[in-house]
Design a protein around this motif. Sequence first.
Motif, PDB file in Angstrom:
ATOM      1  N   ALA B 121       3.294  14.284 -10.860  1.00  0.00           N
ATOM      2  CA  ALA B 121       3.617  13.230  -9.907  1.00  0.00           C
ATOM      3  C   ALA B 121       4.344  12.051 -10.419  1.00  0.00           C
ATOM      4  O   ALA B 121       5.148  11.827  -9.768  1.00  0.00           O
ATOM      5  CB  ALA B 121       2.183  12.733  -9.364  1.00  0.00           C
ATOM      6  N   THR B 122       4.145  11.824 -11.786  1.00  0.00           N
ATOM      7  CA  THR B 122       4.579  10.398 -12.053  1.00  0.00           C
ATOM      8  C   THR B 122       6.060  10.808 -12.480  1.00  0.00           C
ATOM      9  O   THR B 122       6.849  10.110 -12.074  1.00  0.00           O
ATOM     10  CB  THR B 122       3.987  10.418 -13.974  1.00  0.00           C
ATOM     11  N   LEU B 125       8.021  11.084  -9.287  1.00  0.00           N
ATOM     12  CA  LEU B 125       8.421  10.069  -8.484  1.00  0.00           C
ATOM     13  C   LEU B 125       9.761   9.335  -9.024  1.00  0.00           C
ATOM     14  O   LEU B 125      10.538   8.896  -8.226  1.00  0.00           O
ATOM     15  CB  LEU B 125       7.460   8.936  -8.551  1.00  0.00           C
ATOM     16  N   THR B 155      11.473  -4.303  -1.868  1.00  0.00           N
ATOM     17  CA  THR B 155      11.015  -5.025  -2.879  1.00  0.00           C
ATOM     18  C   THR B 155       9.672  -5.566  -2.490  1.00  0.00           C
ATOM     19  O   THR B 155       8.736  -5.387  -3.278  1.00  0.00           O
ATOM     20  CB  THR B 155      11.841  -6.079  -3.101  1.00  0.00           C
ATOM     21  N   ASP B 156       9.729  -5.964  -1.321  1.00  0.00           N
ATOM     22  CA  ASP B 156       8.377  -6.730  -1.070  1.00  0.00           C
ATOM     23  C   ASP B 156       7.160  -5.723  -0.608  1.00  0.00           C
ATOM     24  O   ASP B 156       6.057  -6.100  -0.845  1.00  0.00           O
ATOM     25  CB  ASP B 156       8.360  -7.558   0.019  1.00  0.00           C
ATOM     26  N   LEU B 157       7.620  -4.501  -0.036  1.00  0.00           N
ATOM     27  CA  LEU B 157       6.484  -3.512  -0.020  1.00  0.00           C
ATOM     28  C   LEU B 157       5.868  -3.020  -1.351  1.00  0.00           C
ATOM     29  O   LEU B 157       4.644  -3.120  -1.327  1.00  0.00           O
ATOM     30  CB  LEU B 157       7.003  -2.433   0.600  1.00  0.00           C
ATOM     31  N   LEU B 159       6.133  -4.811  -4.117  1.00  0.00           N
ATOM     32  CA  LEU B 159       5.551  -5.862  -4.639  1.00  0.00           C
ATOM     33  C   LEU B 159       3.924  -6.061  -4.234  1.00  0.00           C
ATOM     34  O   LEU B 159       3.265  -6.219  -4.800  1.00  0.00           O
ATOM     35  CB  LEU B 159       6.252  -7.212  -4.745  1.00  0.00           C
ATOM     36  N   GLY B 160       3.850  -5.929  -2.934  1.00  0.00           N
ATOM     37  CA  GLY B 160       2.688  -6.257  -2.414  1.00  0.00           C
ATOM     38  C   GLY B 160       1.742  -5.039  -2.616  1.00  0.00           C
ATOM     39  O   GLY B 160       0.404  -5.157  -2.824  1.00  0.00           O
ATOM     40  N   LEU B 161       2.059  -3.756  -2.787  1.00  0.00           N
ATOM     41  CA  LEU B 161       1.142  -2.800  -3.318  1.00  0.00           C
ATOM     42  C   LEU B 161       1.062  -3.024  -4.894  1.00  0.00           C
ATOM     43  O   LEU B 161      -0.021  -2.215  -5.146  1.00  0.00           O
ATOM     44  CB  LEU B 161       1.945  -1.353  -3.214  1.00  0.00           C
ATOM     45  N   GLY B 162       1.807  -3.560  -5.435  1.00  0.00           N
ATOM     46  CA  GLY B 162       1.369  -3.777  -6.807  1.00  0.00           C
ATOM     47  C   GLY B 162       2.093  -3.007  -7.679  1.00  0.00           C
ATOM     48  O   GLY B 162       1.691  -2.715  -8.865  1.00  0.00           O
ATOM     49  N   PHE B 163       3.039  -2.222  -7.094  1.00  0.00           N
ATOM     50  CA  PHE B 163       3.800  -1.179  -7.760  1.00  0.00           C
ATOM     51  C   PHE B 163       4.919  -1.678  -8.475  1.00  0.00           C
ATOM     52  O   PHE B 163       6.165  -1.469  -8.222  1.00  0.00           O
ATOM     53  CB  PHE B 163       4.099   0.031  -6.832  1.00  0.00           C
ATOM     54  N   MET B 169      11.767   1.000 -13.162  1.00  0.00           N
ATOM     55  CA  MET B 169      12.679   2.170 -12.910  1.00  0.00           C
ATOM     56  C   MET B 169      14.125   2.093 -12.021  1.00  0.00           C
ATOM     57  O   MET B 169      14.899   2.699 -12.831  1.00  0.00           O
ATOM     58  CB  MET B 169      12.032   3.194 -11.989  1.00  0.00           C
ATOM     59  N   ARG B 191       6.207 -15.099  -6.645  1.00  0.00           N
ATOM     60  CA  ARG B 191       5.482 -14.120  -6.981  1.00  0.00           C
ATOM     61  C   ARG B 191       6.226 -12.928  -7.315  1.00  0.00           C
ATOM     62  O   ARG B 191       5.864 -12.299  -8.487  1.00  0.00           O
ATOM     63  CB  ARG B 191       4.759 -13.252  -5.735  1.00  0.00           C
TER      64      ARG B 191
END
Lengths: 369, 307
Positions: B121-122, B125, B155-157, B159-163, B169, B191
Amino acid sequence: MTRIGVVGLGKMGLSHLAILNAHPEAQVAAVCDSNSYVLTTLHKYTGLRVTSDYERLLTEVELDAVVIATPPRLHSEMVRAALERGLHVFCEKPLCLNVADSVELAALADERGLVNQVGYHLRFVASHREAQRLIRAGLLGRIHHVRAEAFGGVVLRAAGSSWRAQRSEGGGCLHDYATHVIDLLTYLIGPPERVGGSVLNRIFSDDVEDEVYATLYFPGGTTGQLAVNWSDDSYRKLTTRVTIWGTNGRLSVDRQELQLFLRDRPSDAASLNKGWNIVYSAGLADGVWYYVRGEEYSAQLDHFVRSVEARRTPTEASFASASQTDRVVGLIKEDAIAPRSAGDHLTYQARPHRRKSFPRLRRFFVGSP
Amino acid sequence: MERVLFGDNQFFGINHMSEEKARAQAMRFQDDRSIIELLDIAYAAGIRVFMCTTHARMASLCDHIRAHPERYAGFQLYPCMPYAHKYADAVTEHGMIGALKRFLPEERAFNALFKGGMALATRDLEAIAQLLIDAEMKSFAGLETPIIFLQNVVTDLLLGLGFVQAFRMFADHVERKYKAEAGFITMNMPRLLDALESVGIDNPIICANINKIGFRMCGGKELYEKTIATRQFRPIAMSVLASGAIPPREAIAYVCAQKQIRSIVFGASSRSTLLETKRLIDELSQPTPSPDSAVEDAFSTGPRHVA
């Protein structure tokens, strides 16, 4: 701090997850989905606790609330299971595929004093809130007619393979698009009590309707027309518009702009003009703590989290109000297949409905990543 | 980095103020020639950067620029990827994995990526992300693209997920493959800056709404001002006019008064607006502006209600 489980990581689920994860008063305790690739990747890069088993999520994770963003077919059983465990619930729209389930869940949530909300985000759009305020102030006089429209270009060929293209899963333009504006009408002027002349047409889809038309009858003699089409790619994305005619003018509102024409200016509304008044959401919107794709998506989740914190009910877009939308959806479905006079155009029945068998909920969420 | 960047929202029916205006613009610019006409006006006015979404229509515009190198000497493109609606609509139609399949170059590549199962998986991706970036960049081959942006929804998705590793990458790939710097568009600038620093992206290029009324500036206007004044990054101001909610001179004065802001991106659908906006930015960007009233006005609290 409200501990939340997010269930279903499709487009809406991921968006909800990102917004909640950034909320200062919310803690995403775990996420649940049937796609183990999505779960593994998410866990690897974010450290979020993940499971593919909904029952284990409910029993093994300490939660205050769940956010359910699975296909609509699964809503009623999942929401019920969460409520029975004493969890507050935010559920994506539509609440249920039949009104009896919606009403029952609304009653169950209320009986247990649990916060309950449905993802009708248009209620949190600044221009819509302003429209409701102006209407409630009686500026339009007696409302005699409304028109509610929703257009977008997402289904442009028959090939769709997601749940949205499957009637039994809760797909189709009526559930996916029309519910937004039906709910918005309920928010602005109250729900219609009857429907007539309903049309559910297929344009490209095999199994579901792509356009919805109906006449709406409201208490007190107000009438309305609903026009929804998700196969119109002259629109860049879902675009809604509600227009309301009253004895003192006309109000037209979409996500960005409110246009109000007043025949006479009421003496107590000094800030408004006789004639045209234009207000933009950009000038009205309150800032949100985190933005992904529209203030309204953040605002609705903030409302949910704050309501859970304060144990405050009813919320905006409560189960009870969402069950009104499910009731109207049911009426339109019934009306569309009702026999009519000569020249009947029974589009919804035109092709025999192929019944598929579906795995039980338990089987949908098996194993763990 | 150039001071003035020309944006593209007006060309593709995006207007944050009015659906009617958005549609009128979509009609006006449905022919590439009308877009090129405005790009030429921008170029003649000294603007050397077109900051553009990787919209399907960019392919023919890129062809045009490639075909006329003498006409566009020194002209640069800052691609912003992805055009999110394309993906969102595909997810609606085909589901998450089905949509991914449609956007990867060939099905075999996709199947090969998934064949290894979870353990891979890593690596998968990052490989998928690279394939998607390359697909988005195809139209721009042979053109100058010194900065490549990640669009705000993505970007904001992330960032929100913490990814936040995803930002690394992205930056690594655009640097390695396109010799370009990564830029990030966001509605959550303070943020995001924290997140980019946390993955070792120093002095990042961040394009964010920066305007006098605080429109889509999450964290608040004051925090934005403080972040811009005190932290090390390269801010690009967008939505300076807040979709028309602020008068142009006042709007641009507010941004120009913050000396750390490197660039301003704006869109315009007429010659006169384009030239006037460019002229205002030039005028108000002078090194020692006289403390005229516009600058003072820019910091006073204006009405938020637009009627």
